[in-house]
Design an enzyme around this catalytic site. Structure first.
Site, PDB file in Angstrom:
ATOM      1  N   GLU A 180       0.893  -1.180  -0.039  1.00  0.00           N
ATOM      2  CA  GLU A 180      -0.074   0.117  -0.117  1.00  0.00           C
ATOM      3  C   GLU A 180       0.868   1.147   0.007  1.00  0.00           C
ATOM      4  O   GLU A 180       0.372   2.274  -0.725  1.00  0.00           O
ATOM      5  CB  GLU A 180      -0.955  -0.106   1.098  1.00  0.00           C
ATOM      6  CG  GLU A 180      -2.015  -0.949   1.191  1.00  0.00           C
ATOM      7  CD  GLU A 180      -3.044  -1.029  -0.005  1.00  0.00           C
ATOM      8  OE1 GLU A 180      -2.956   0.416  -0.704  1.00  0.00           O
ATOM      9  OE2 GLU A 180      -3.588  -1.819  -0.494  1.00  0.00           O
ATOM     10  N   TYR A 214      -6.027   6.418   4.608  1.00  0.00           N
ATOM     11  CA  TYR A 214      -6.128   5.254   3.358  1.00  0.00           C
ATOM     12  C   TYR A 214      -5.478   4.223   3.863  1.00  0.00           C
ATOM     13  O   TYR A 214      -5.915   3.045   3.935  1.00  0.00           O
ATOM     14  CB  TYR A 214      -5.901   6.034   2.206  1.00  0.00           C
ATOM     15  CG  TYR A 214      -5.697   4.787   1.151  1.00  0.00           C
ATOM     16  CD1 TYR A 214      -6.858   4.119   0.838  1.00  0.00           C
ATOM     17  CD2 TYR A 214      -4.343   4.387   0.808  1.00  0.00           C
ATOM     18  CE1 TYR A 214      -6.695   3.015   0.051  1.00  0.00           C
ATOM     19  CE2 TYR A 214      -4.275   3.114   0.004  1.00  0.00           C
ATOM     20  CZ  TYR A 214      -5.322   2.534  -0.348  1.00  0.00           C
ATOM     21  OH  TYR A 214      -5.354   1.655  -1.150  1.00  0.00           O
ATOM     22  N   ASP A 259      -9.287   4.804  -2.625  1.00  0.00           N
ATOM     23  CA  ASP A 259      -8.167   5.416  -3.088  1.00  0.00           C
ATOM     24  C   ASP A 259      -8.865   5.864  -4.652  1.00  0.00           C
ATOM     25  O   ASP A 259      -9.976   6.110  -4.672  1.00  0.00           O
ATOM     26  CB  ASP A 259      -7.084   4.383  -3.442  1.00  0.00           C
ATOM     27  CG  ASP A 259      -7.432   3.082  -4.395  1.00  0.00           C
ATOM     28  OD1 ASP A 259      -8.695   2.936  -5.018  1.00  0.00           O
ATOM     29  OD2 ASP A 259      -6.817   2.425  -4.856  1.00  0.00           O
ATOM     30  N   CYS A 280     -13.722   0.096 -14.800  1.00  0.00           N
ATOM     31  CA  CYS A 280     -14.228   1.253 -14.574  1.00  0.00           C
ATOM     32  C   CYS A 280     -13.024   2.424 -14.748  1.00  0.00           C
ATOM     33  O   CYS A 280     -12.869   2.911 -13.722  1.00  0.00           O
ATOM     34  CB  CYS A 280     -14.969   1.233 -13.181  1.00  0.00           C
ATOM     35  SG  CYS A 280     -15.921   3.004 -13.049  1.00  0.00           S
ATOM     36  N   CYS A 337     -18.467  -0.518 -19.303  1.00  0.00           N
ATOM     37  CA  CYS A 337     -19.744  -0.909 -18.874  1.00  0.00           C
ATOM     38  C   CYS A 337     -20.434  -2.225 -19.062  1.00  0.00           C
ATOM     39  O   CYS A 337     -21.070  -2.652 -18.185  1.00  0.00           O
ATOM     40  CB  CYS A 337     -20.681   0.277 -18.869  1.00  0.00           C
ATOM     41  SG  CYS A 337     -19.818   2.113 -18.548  1.00  0.00           S
ATOM     42  N   CYS A 354     -19.328  -4.689 -16.534  1.00  0.00           N
ATOM     43  CA  CYS A 354     -19.267  -4.253 -15.105  1.00  0.00           C
ATOM     44  C   CYS A 354     -20.484  -4.750 -14.120  1.00  0.00           C
ATOM     45  O   CYS A 354     -21.636  -4.932 -14.633  1.00  0.00           O
ATOM     46  CB  CYS A 354     -19.355  -2.703 -14.948  1.00  0.00           C
ATOM     47  SG  CYS A 354     -19.237  -2.007 -13.333  1.00  0.00           S
ATOM     48  N   CYS A 373     -25.523   1.526 -11.528  1.00  0.00           N
ATOM     49  CA  CYS A 373     -24.840   2.768 -11.735  1.00  0.00           C
ATOM     50  C   CYS A 373     -25.586   3.966 -12.365  1.00  0.00           C
ATOM     51  O   CYS A 373     -25.973   3.874 -13.286  1.00  0.00           O
ATOM     52  CB  CYS A 373     -23.494   2.515 -12.637  1.00  0.00           C
ATOM     53  SG  CYS A 373     -22.416   3.775 -13.039  1.00  0.00           S
TER      54      CYS A 373
END
Length: 352
Positions: free
Chosen positions: A49, A132, A150, A202, A209, A212, A218
């Site tokens: 991270e 985060y 993030d 995305c 899409c 997805c 969405c």
């Protein structure tokens, strides 16, 4: 999907359930991730991270593997010399991350008997672990429910809820919306699934899409505005600064210095430079008497808050009596761990 009337995140027809089912089939195989049935290693989760902040997965993956071969656990990292760690970090940028990495590793060893704290609040107490990183480690390594946001998650959630306020003003609303859909169980997998979705489907441009798992939920897709989100406030033009980098060569070696611990590129080996200023400083701050030869080329490097243009100067003259540094074999300059800016300058200077 209406943010005020979203379904319970733990229901089988919820966005979280659909996303986790997709993740179980399509999760990326990354060197820091545990495989199904494995217990996540908090050290590897934390290290990844930190490395991934402002850096791509493609750039981090080989560096992560080399790093963990050299320092496989937090105790070995805590015991490593600062200069070795900073040299190993060279090229990843944002060098304050490396300095905080060392401080956090030593705090884990000294204050927590070599074990990472398991809660988000306790992780926040470690040096360099912001909101985060603490949330990501708590969720992924320890299974604690935490809201992990993030840049990829920001994009997914801004589109999912059609949050049209520009960044950074939209961040509180995005975090609240992420909180609504974060499940109590598997929150670590959910966070990684959101990251994978933002990275592979995305995407910033031309989101896929039709592939997805959240397409039916969405709002931005339904309104035909997915590719416009998240909106961003206009960027301010970064100021331009100037400096000179100095190359002093003697018997196949070049003079290197260590930059002050505080400040830009702190603690890193580097070629000496004069001041970084609004106007070209010429030979101000030169570490030797010269004579100096100025190259007809410069190196430009973008930092977060300004652009830096460095003029390039060479000399085979003497050093000032007060100079502090080391002579480094030019043939082995790649092992010095120079930051990208100075590595690029050295490539020009050693060919001149």
């Amino acid at each position: 999907m209406d943010a005020k009337h979203s379904s319970s995140p733990d229901r089988s027809d919820s966005p979280a359930a659909r996303l986790l089912a997709w993740y179980d089939r399509h999760a990326r195989d990354l060197p820091w991730r545990s495989r199904p049935g494995e217990t996540p290693d908090p050290y590897r989760v934390w290290l990844s991270e930190v490395m991934l902040q402002q850096t791509t997965v493609a750039a981090v993956a080989p560096r992560f593997t080399a790093w963990t071969e050299r320092w496989p656990d937090v105790a070995s990292l805590a015991a490593a010399p600062d200069e070795d760690i900073m040299a190993a970090w060279a090229g990843l940028g944002y060098y304050a991350r490396a300095r905080n990495l060392v401080k956090a590793a030593r705090a884990v060893v000294a204050e927590h008997e070599g074990r990472f704290p398991s809660t988000e609040a306790a992780l926040r107490e470690l040096p360099g672990l912001g909101a985060y990183t603490a949330a990501a480690v708590a969720a992924i390594a320890f299974g604690e429910r935490a809201v992990v946001v993030d840049a990829n998650v920001e994009r997914v959630v801004a589109r999912l809820f059609a949050i049209q306020a520009p960044l950074p003003a939209a961040r509180p609303a995005i975090r609240q919306a992420t909180d609504r859909i974060t499940p109590d169980a598997r929150s670590g997998d959910f966070a990684q699934a959101m990251m994978d979705l933002g990275s592979s489907i995305c995407t910033v441009r031309k989101p896929q899409c039709l592939l997805c798992p959240l397409a039916l939920d969405c709002r931005a897709r339904a309104e035909g505005i997915a590719e416009t989100l998240p909106a961003k406030a206009p960027k301010k033009k970064r100021p331009y600064r100037h400096g000179t980098v100095f190359w002093i060569e003697r018997e196949g070696r070049v003079w290197l210095v260590r930059r002050p611990d505080k400040g830009m590129l702190g603690g890193m080996r580097a070629l000496p430079t004069g001041p970084w200023a609004d106007d070209r400083p010429g030979l101000a701050g030169a570490p030797g008497r010269g004579p100096w030869t100025m190259l007809n080329e410069t190196v430009v490097h973008g930092f977060t808050h300004f652009e830096l243009e460095l003029a390039l100067a060479r000399s085979e003259g003497g050093l000032d009596d007060s100079a502090v540094g080391e002579w480094w074999p030019i043939a082995d300059l790649g092992t010095a761990g120079l930051p990208t800016l100075f590595a690029r300058a050295a490539d020009h200077l050693k060919r001149a």
